[in-house]
Design a protein around this motif. Structure first.
Motif, PDB file in Angstrom:
ATOM      1  N   ILE A 195       0.853  -1.193   0.000  1.00 52.15           N
ATOM      2  CA  ILE A 195       0.000   0.000   0.000  1.00 52.15           C
ATOM      3  C   ILE A 195       0.882   1.233   0.000  1.00 52.15           C
ATOM      4  CG2 ILE A 195      -1.539   1.385   1.456  1.00 52.15           C
ATOM      5  CD1 ILE A 195      -3.014  -1.176   2.139  1.00 52.15           C
ATOM      6  N   GLY A 196       0.516   2.178  -0.854  1.00 49.34           N
ATOM      7  CA  GLY A 196       1.196   3.459  -0.913  1.00 49.34           C
ATOM      8  C   GLY A 196       0.212   4.589  -0.736  1.00 49.34           C
ATOM      9  N   SER A 197       0.730   5.801  -0.696  1.00 47.96           N
ATOM     10  CA  SER A 197      -0.073   7.003  -0.469  1.00 47.96           C
ATOM     11  C   SER A 197      -0.515   7.627  -1.784  1.00 47.96           C
ATOM     12  CB  SER A 197       0.747   8.015   0.332  1.00 47.96           C
ATOM     13  OG  SER A 197       0.170   9.301   0.278  1.00 47.96           O
ATOM     14  N   VAL A 232       4.709   3.350   5.237  1.00 46.12           N
ATOM     15  CA  VAL A 232       4.298   3.782   3.903  1.00 46.12           C
ATOM     16  C   VAL A 232       5.336   4.760   3.378  1.00 46.12           C
ATOM     17  CG1 VAL A 232       2.552   5.034   2.580  1.00 46.12           C
ATOM     18  CG2 VAL A 232       1.844   3.440   4.370  1.00 46.12           C
ATOM     19  N   ASP A 233       6.049   4.376   2.324  1.00 49.26           N
ATOM     20  CA  ASP A 233       7.083   5.259   1.789  1.00 49.26           C
ATOM     21  C   ASP A 233       7.036   5.387   0.274  1.00 49.26           C
ATOM     22  OD1 ASP A 233       8.047   2.796   1.044  1.00 49.26           O
ATOM     23  OD2 ASP A 233       9.922   2.920   2.163  1.00 49.26           O
ATOM     24  N   THR A 234       5.917   4.980  -0.333  1.00 48.61           N
ATOM     25  CA  THR A 234       5.732   5.174  -1.768  1.00 48.61           C
ATOM     26  C   THR A 234       4.503   6.050  -1.991  1.00 48.61           C
ATOM     27  OG1 THR A 234       4.455   3.111  -1.974  1.00 48.61           O
ATOM     28  CG2 THR A 234       6.836   3.002  -2.382  1.00 48.61           C
ATOM     29  N   LEU A 235       4.545   6.834  -3.039  1.00 49.45           N
ATOM     30  CA  LEU A 235       3.531   7.850  -3.299  1.00 49.45           C
ATOM     31  C   LEU A 235       3.210   7.875  -4.784  1.00 49.45           C
ATOM     32  CD1 LEU A 235       2.023  10.615  -2.490  1.00 49.45           C
ATOM     33  CD2 LEU A 235       4.214  11.719  -3.025  1.00 49.45           C
ATOM     34  N   ALA A 236       1.939   8.058  -5.116  1.00 48.03           N
ATOM     35  CA  ALA A 236       1.530   8.320  -6.491  1.00 48.03           C
ATOM     36  C   ALA A 236       0.838   9.674  -6.517  1.00 48.03           C
ATOM     37  CB  ALA A 236       0.589   7.235  -7.007  1.00 48.03           C
ATOM     38  N   PHE A 237       1.296  10.569  -7.386  1.00 51.74           N
ATOM     39  CA  PHE A 237       0.690  11.889  -7.490  1.00 51.74           C
ATOM     40  C   PHE A 237      -0.705  11.782  -8.100  1.00 51.74           C
ATOM     41  CE2 PHE A 237       5.243  13.537  -8.254  1.00 51.74           C
ATOM     42  CZ  PHE A 237       5.437  13.784  -6.903  1.00 51.74           C
ATOM     43  N   PRO A 238      -1.742  12.348  -7.481  1.00 52.56           N
ATOM     44  CA  PRO A 238      -3.066  12.363  -8.109  1.00 52.56           C
ATOM     45  C   PRO A 238      -3.038  13.075  -9.460  1.00 52.56           C
ATOM     46  CG  PRO A 238      -3.255  12.881  -5.781  1.00 52.56           C
ATOM     47  CD  PRO A 238      -1.780  12.898  -6.110  1.00 52.56           C
ATOM     48  N   ASN A 239      -3.752  12.514 -10.403  1.00 52.24           N
ATOM     49  CA  ASN A 239      -3.765  12.993 -11.789  1.00 52.24           C
ATOM     50  C   ASN A 239      -2.394  12.737 -12.419  1.00 52.24           C
ATOM     51  OD1 ASN A 239      -6.268  14.023 -12.960  1.00 52.24           O
ATOM     52  ND2 ASN A 239      -4.940  15.560 -13.892  1.00 52.24           N
ATOM     53  N   GLY A 240      -1.350  13.301 -11.845  1.00 53.89           N
ATOM     54  CA  GLY A 240       0.002  12.830 -12.086  1.00 53.89           C
ATOM     55  C   GLY A 240       0.694  13.245 -13.357  1.00 53.89           C
ATOM     56  N   TYR A 258       9.431  10.064   1.654  1.00 54.43           N
ATOM     57  CA  TYR A 258       8.981   9.091   0.667  1.00 54.43           C
ATOM     58  C   TYR A 258      10.174   8.543  -0.102  1.00 54.43           C
ATOM     59  CZ  TYR A 258       4.007  10.128   1.268  1.00 54.43           C
ATOM     60  OH  TYR A 258       2.746  10.243   1.772  1.00 54.43           O
ATOM     61  N   ARG A 259      10.090   7.281  -0.435  1.00 52.21           N
ATOM     62  CA  ARG A 259      11.148   6.605  -1.179  1.00 52.21           C
ATOM     63  C   ARG A 259      11.057   6.902  -2.672  1.00 52.21           C
ATOM     64  NH1 ARG A 259      11.985   0.036  -0.794  1.00 52.21           N
ATOM     65  NH2 ARG A 259      14.157  -0.034  -1.566  1.00 52.21           N
TER      66      ARG A 259
END
Length: 315
Positions: A195-197, A232-240, A258-259
């Motif tokens: 799970i990421g953010s 939690v150290d992974t992130l996906a930018f919304p819309n991105g 964040y990693r």
């Protein structure tokens, strides 16, 4: 062996107001995609792939990471069993506000309101849009959606509510329960997935102030770690897309620990690139994954470009 990684990203599997498809098409297409991936690709957990890239070690040939954004309930009910059948790991980028039910998915709310509109016209941005036919409603919908993406999160939520009221939508329960809750997120972990953010409220980060971006990324990580008992150290930018984040965004993500941060810029991730602008190919359950696998990772951007373009217009 190599240092190029294909990161694939899905949203929903079954149709939703925001991502309409004929019933059943998504399930069949997703099953077909996983069969092809299990046959042609070396699917790695995101954390494993990151570890190899950070160490400068080669990735397996045809290395792929599977990701899902937003936390649609069908990811759990349909996606997880399908992944399990093929022994494939995935990372799910979740929004604490959706898990708690305190934040709505603005694109779904807006799409649902247009689908159920009873108003004959909509005045928006100085233009009066007729709403008498599906094509006219989609024209108006596209104009409103594009405009709302330029707003900060609070203004966007307020504008969705205002436009929805003007549309006078018919009552419906469609769209309720689209997203998993905290129990569902724990089920993802129990099934062996990562799970990421995806920020705390699915804000488009470049539209927020620097303190606002810090809140979105920092509070999301803290809520997920507290609620799920994990790191939690992974992130996906919304819309991105490149227009949806900035150097400020990547700096804040790095400062918060964040990693990596994953974008929706189509292409292959490489150990030589910034880990805070990782490329990803966004797909739907009907994308030709077999074509991506058979024709080579260097073709990935061109093969799915039409999908990315269509998806970007919906969100």
């Amino acid at each position: 062996m190599g240092n190029r990684l294909l990161v694939l990203g899905w949203h929903n599997i079954d149709p939703t107001p925001g991502f309409p498809d004929p019933p059943g098409v998504g399930r069949l297409g997703f099953a077909r995609q996983l069969r092809m991936l299990s046959r042609f690709a070396n699917v790695l957990p995101l954390q494993t792939a990151l570890g190899l890239m950070e160490a400068g070690e080669p990735l397996p040939s045809r290395a792929v990471v599977l990701t899902f954004d937003d936390g649609y309930r069908d990811n759990l009910e349909l996606g997880v069993p399908a992944l399990e059948r093929h022994g494939l790991p995935a990372t799910f980028f979740l929004v604490p506000g959706f898990l708690s039910g305190t934040v709505g998915a603005w694109w779904e709310d807006l799409s649902s309101a247009f689908d159920r509109a009873r108003a004959a016209t909509l005045e928006f941005g100085g233009t009066v849009y007729p709403l008498g036919t599906p094509a006219e409603r989609e024209t108006a919908h596209a104009a409103v959606r594009a405009s709302l993406k330029r707003l900060d999160h609070a203004s966007r939520v307020a504008e969705v509510a205002r436009v929805s009221e003007l549309l006078s939508p018919a009552e419906s329960s469609v769209g309720e329960g689209l997203f998993m809750d905290w129990s569902g997120a724990k089920s993802l972990l129990a099934a062996g997935h990562e799970i990421g953010s995806h920020t705390v409220s699915h804000a488009i980060l470049e539209r927020e102030t620097e303190p606002g971006q810090r809140v979105e990324m920092g509070e999301s990580r803290a809520a997920l770690e507290s609620g799920l008992g994990i790191t939690v150290d992974t992130l996906a930018f919304p819309n991105g897309s490149a227009a949806d984040y900035s150097d400020v965004t990547t700096r804040v993500a790095r400062d918060l620990g964040y990693r990596c941060a994953i974008t929706t810029t189509a292409g292959l991730a490489s150990g030589g690139d910034s880990p805070y602008e990782m490329r990803r190919v966004i797909v739907t359950p009907t994308t030709d994954i077999a074509g991506v696998a058979e024709k080579g990772w260097r073709k990935a951007k061109g093969l799915v470009g039409r999908t990315v373009s269509t998806l970007s217009r919906r969100r």
